[in-house]
Write a protein that holds these residues in place. Structure first.
Motif, PDB file in Angstrom:
ATOM      1  N   GLU A 154       0.825  -1.218   0.000  1.00 15.66           N
ATOM      2  CA  GLU A 154       0.000   0.000   0.000  1.00 15.66           C
ATOM      3  C   GLU A 154       0.859   1.267   0.000  1.00 15.66           C
ATOM      4  O   GLU A 154       0.547   2.229  -0.694  1.00 15.66           O
ATOM      5  CB  GLU A 154      -0.915  -0.010   1.228  1.00 15.66           C
ATOM      6  N   VAL A 155       1.944   1.259   0.786  1.00 14.27           N
ATOM      7  CA  VAL A 155       2.782   2.461   0.875  1.00 14.27           C
ATOM      8  C   VAL A 155       3.949   2.425  -0.122  1.00 14.27           C
ATOM      9  O   VAL A 155       4.761   3.346  -0.166  1.00 14.27           O
ATOM     10  CB  VAL A 155       3.305   2.702   2.313  1.00 14.27           C
ATOM     11  N   ASP A 156       4.002   1.345  -0.899  1.00  9.20           N
ATOM     12  CA  ASP A 156       4.978   1.201  -1.981  1.00  9.20           C
ATOM     13  C   ASP A 156       6.436   1.215  -1.490  1.00  9.20           C
ATOM     14  O   ASP A 156       7.265   1.995  -1.941  1.00  9.20           O
ATOM     15  CB  ASP A 156       4.758   2.302  -3.028  1.00  9.20           C
ATOM     16  N   VAL A 157       6.720   0.328  -0.512  1.00  8.97           N
ATOM     17  CA  VAL A 157       8.107   0.123  -0.080  1.00  8.97           C
ATOM     18  C   VAL A 157       8.425  -1.370  -0.176  1.00  8.97           C
ATOM     19  O   VAL A 157       7.527  -2.206  -0.263  1.00  8.97           O
ATOM     20  CB  VAL A 157       8.367   0.624   1.365  1.00  8.97           C
ATOM     21  N   ASP A 158       9.705  -1.721  -0.142  1.00  7.92           N
ATOM     22  CA  ASP A 158      10.116  -3.125  -0.249  1.00  7.92           C
ATOM     23  C   ASP A 158       9.756  -3.907   1.009  1.00  7.92           C
ATOM     24  O   ASP A 158       9.882  -3.390   2.127  1.00  7.92           O
ATOM     25  CB  ASP A 158      11.629  -3.224  -0.481  1.00  7.92           C
ATOM     26  N   PHE A 159       9.332  -5.157   0.786  1.00  6.48           N
ATOM     27  CA  PHE A 159       8.991  -6.050   1.898  1.00  6.48           C
ATOM     28  C   PHE A 159       9.895  -7.270   1.823  1.00  6.48           C
ATOM     29  O   PHE A 159      10.060  -7.869   0.763  1.00  6.48           O
ATOM     30  CB  PHE A 159       7.517  -6.473   1.790  1.00  6.48           C
ATOM     31  N   PHE A 160      10.504  -7.622   2.965  1.00  4.98           N
ATOM     32  CA  PHE A 160      11.351  -8.819   3.002  1.00  4.98           C
ATOM     33  C   PHE A 160      10.540  -9.961   3.609  1.00  4.98           C
ATOM     34  O   PHE A 160      10.080  -9.854   4.753  1.00  4.98           O
ATOM     35  CB  PHE A 160      12.607  -8.567   3.832  1.00  4.98           C
ATOM     36  N   PRO A 161      10.320 -11.056   2.871  1.00  2.00           N
ATOM     37  CA  PRO A 161       9.468 -12.145   3.377  1.00  2.00           C
ATOM     38  C   PRO A 161      10.096 -12.872   4.563  1.00  2.00           C
ATOM     39  O   PRO A 161      11.320 -13.020   4.651  1.00  2.00           O
ATOM     40  CB  PRO A 161       9.332 -13.075   2.164  1.00  2.00           C
ATOM     41  N   SER A 162       9.256 -13.317   5.487  1.00  2.00           N
ATOM     42  CA  SER A 162       9.702 -14.093   6.645  1.00  2.00           C
ATOM     43  C   SER A 162       8.665 -15.172   6.937  1.00  2.00           C
ATOM     44  O   SER A 162       7.569 -15.170   6.374  1.00  2.00           O
ATOM     45  CB  SER A 162       9.909 -13.188   7.860  1.00  2.00           C
ATOM     46  N   ASP A 163       9.024 -16.071   7.838  1.00  2.00           N
ATOM     47  CA  ASP A 163       8.165 -17.230   8.106  1.00  2.00           C
ATOM     48  C   ASP A 163       8.203 -17.555   9.591  1.00  2.00           C
ATOM     49  O   ASP A 163       9.235 -17.366  10.257  1.00  2.00           O
ATOM     50  CB  ASP A 163       8.668 -18.427   7.277  1.00  2.00           C
ATOM     51  N   ILE A 164       7.097 -18.089  10.115  1.00  2.64           N
ATOM     52  CA  ILE A 164       7.031 -18.367  11.563  1.00  2.64           C
ATOM     53  C   ILE A 164       7.963 -19.497  11.990  1.00  2.64           C
ATOM     54  O   ILE A 164       8.207 -19.679  13.180  1.00  2.64           O
ATOM     55  CB  ILE A 164       5.579 -18.692  12.007  1.00  2.64           C
ATOM     56  N   SER A 165       8.501 -20.234  11.035  1.00  5.05           N
ATOM     57  CA  SER A 165       9.432 -21.316  11.373  1.00  5.05           C
ATOM     58  C   SER A 165      10.849 -20.796  11.625  1.00  5.05           C
ATOM     59  O   SER A 165      11.715 -21.499  12.137  1.00  5.05           O
ATOM     60  CB  SER A 165       9.472 -22.354  10.248  1.00  5.05           C
ATOM     61  N   GLN A 166      11.097 -19.533  11.264  1.00  5.85           N
ATOM     62  CA  GLN A 166      12.423 -18.942  11.415  1.00  5.85           C
ATOM     63  C   GLN A 166      12.613 -18.287  12.785  1.00  5.85           C
ATOM     64  O   GLN A 166      11.636 -17.992  13.486  1.00  5.85           O
ATOM     65  CB  GLN A 166      12.660 -17.886  10.324  1.00  5.85           C
ATOM     66  N   LYS A 167      13.857 -18.030  13.143  1.00 10.27           N
ATOM     67  CA  LYS A 167      14.164 -17.312  14.372  1.00 10.27           C
ATOM     68  C   LYS A 167      14.222 -15.814  14.055  1.00 10.27           C
ATOM     69  O   LYS A 167      14.752 -15.423  13.011  1.00 10.27           O
ATOM     70  CB  LYS A 167      15.509 -17.776  14.947  1.00 10.27           C
ATOM     71  N   PRO A 168      13.720 -14.974  14.980  1.00 12.09           N
ATOM     72  CA  PRO A 168      13.733 -13.526  14.737  1.00 12.09           C
ATOM     73  C   PRO A 168      15.106 -12.968  14.359  1.00 12.09           C
ATOM     74  O   PRO A 168      15.219 -12.131  13.465  1.00 12.09           O
ATOM     75  CB  PRO A 168      13.248 -12.946  16.071  1.00 12.09           C
TER      76      PRO A 168
END
Length: 459
Positions: A154-168
């Motif tokens: 919506e705000v037109d910025v890059d998003f880095f995908p993540s997953d709940i199986s990963q560590k923060p």
């Protein structure tokens, strides 16, 4: 925000006017009222005590010059102490680092963290001209990752995908590594909402902070929790080295206790405040402007900045040129004006920044909300092209058709047409010598008491 405090202080500060000198006796009652006003606004007690002490020390015995009333001297002191309590000046984000500058955002569950990350991304992209990457390290709420992805689009910025199986820690490090490769200026790391009493979650965020070493660590807190917001921020600061606070939901907080308590309790500046649900509803926190608002003096500087950013100047110039050439101001132009005001948060958001707004009756304020704007747009949209160009042809049967099409009553059609006619007259006054002055004079006559110098607060 601050409606209750504004009203109470406005009444209180009137009582001290007309004195030749400010003495301990004649300000004692006023300070008692100021103290009560602050406590009712849910300002933390240590802040209230310090504020009253400082005002008293500065006010007692102050000689009043010929050009100033005691009330004005007292208000000047109160205003300066309000600014001091909130931090005196806006503190911008420190982004002077080898790119990417990493900003970590923490806070309690439900405080509005993820939305604030998106708002901050939009702010940095549009106002600071930075390239931004957002990433969610919230592995406990799958919806949070999806929510941030949607908002990033919506705000037109890059998003880095993540997953709940990963560590923060792994998520954040991968995002920062990606940003380095892509020469991105800022990485915003959204973290899981947590309670400061949850030791495991607090240990996790400490580890994350240590691993990514952010240049800014912002704490997001809900303004509607009042002085508890300051206490919560203090508890978090003991675990994390916070650099600043984002105060959310200030549009729903009529008291203002959080804004006045946070700096004193935590020693950390409020850097931004959320003023609505829209992704552009984030404003830098300026203590001097907020102090003016609390005292009913408005915040014209913020309004000017907002107009500069959000008003379509080319479109405004086209309308002005059309009016000057005598082509007239149509309902299509009126609809465009409504859309522009809506993009700035509506009429109330704009008028709230003007002096004297606290004097407006609730009934008048009720006529300036989002609902009224939506209704007016619906009415104009239900008109034909010919009707929008020549509203004088809108008579009985046409009004009924427009009312049915917009889900309104004929009375509402009449009201809109009357408002439009007034606007049209104002625009006509702009033509010729001294046009702007004439228009402002006409506008002043249309506004309720307390606006544009027409009976504003007199202290």
């Amino acid at each position: 925000m601050f409606e209750n405090l504004q009203e109470r202080l406005g009444k209180t500060l009137k009582n001290i006017s007309g004195r030749g000198r400010l003495t301990e006796d004649n300000i004692k009652d006023t300070l008692r009222e100021v103290r009560m006003a602050f406590l009712e606004a849910d300002v933390a007690l240590p802040v209230v005590r310090e504020f009253v002490k400082q005002v008293k020390e500065r006010a007692v015995g102050v000689e009043v010059t010929k050009s100033l009333s005691p009330g004005q001297v007292f208000i000047k002191i109160v205003r300066e102490e309000l600014e001091k309590a909130m931090g005196e000046a806006n503190e911008e984000l420190s982004l002077n680092a080898q790119p990417p500058a990493v900003v970590m955002v923490a806070g309690l569950q439900g405080a509005g963290k993820t939305t604030s990350v998106a708002k901050l991304a939009k702010f940095l992209k549009e106002r600071k001209k930075k390239s931004v990457l957002v990433v969610s390290a919230d592995v406990y709420r799958p919806a949070a990752i999806k929510q941030l992805e949607t908002l990033a689009t919506e705000v037109d910025v890059d998003f880095f995908p993540s997953d709940i199986s990963q560590k923060p820690v792994d998520i954040a490090n991968a995002a920062i590594s990606h940003a380095k490769k892509k020469f991105i200026d800022v990485v915003l790391v959204d973290t899981a909402g947590r309670l400061h009493v949850d030791s495991n979650m607090m240990d996790e965020i400490k580890d994350l902070h240590k691993a990514i070493n952010p240049i800014e660590t912002l704490f997001v807190v809900d303004a509607m929790t009042g002085q508890d917001a300051a206490n919560t921020a203090k508890a978090f600061d003991e675990a994390l080295p916070l650099t600043g606070v984002i105060l959310t939901k200030t549009d729903g907080d009529a008291r203002g206790g959080a804004a006045l308590s946070i700096r004193h309790i935590t020693g950390k500046p409020i850097k931004f405040m959320g003023v609505g649900e829209r992704t552009d509803a984030l404003e830098p926190f300026h203590p001097d402007r907020i102090a003016s608002r609390i005292l009913g003096m408005g915040d014209v500087l913020s309004l000017i900045e907002e107009v500069e950013m959000k008003v379509d100047k080319e479109q405004a110039a086209r309308v002005a040129e059309k009016v000057f050439k005598g082509a007239g101001f149509t309902l299509d132009d009126f609809a465009d004006q409504l859309k522009q005001m809506k993009s700035m948060g509506g009429m109330m958001s704009m008028l709230d920044k003007l002096p004297g707004m606290s004097n407006l009756p609730d009934a008048v304020k009720g006529q300036m909300g989002d609902k009224t704007f939506i209704q007016m747009e619906a009415i104009i949209s239900s008109m034909t092209k010919k009707e929008r160009a020549r509203p004088e042809i809108i008579k009985g049967s046409r009004k009924k058709r427009i009312a049915a099409g917009s889900g309104t009553q004929v009375q509402e059609i009449n009201k809109l047409l009357k408002q439009f006619t007034q606007m049209q007259k104002m625009m006509k006054k702009m033509k010729g010598k001294g046009g702007m002055t004439k228009m402002m004079r006409g506008m002043k006559g249309m506004l309720p008491p307390g606006m544009m110098g027409g009976g504003g607060p007199k202290f």
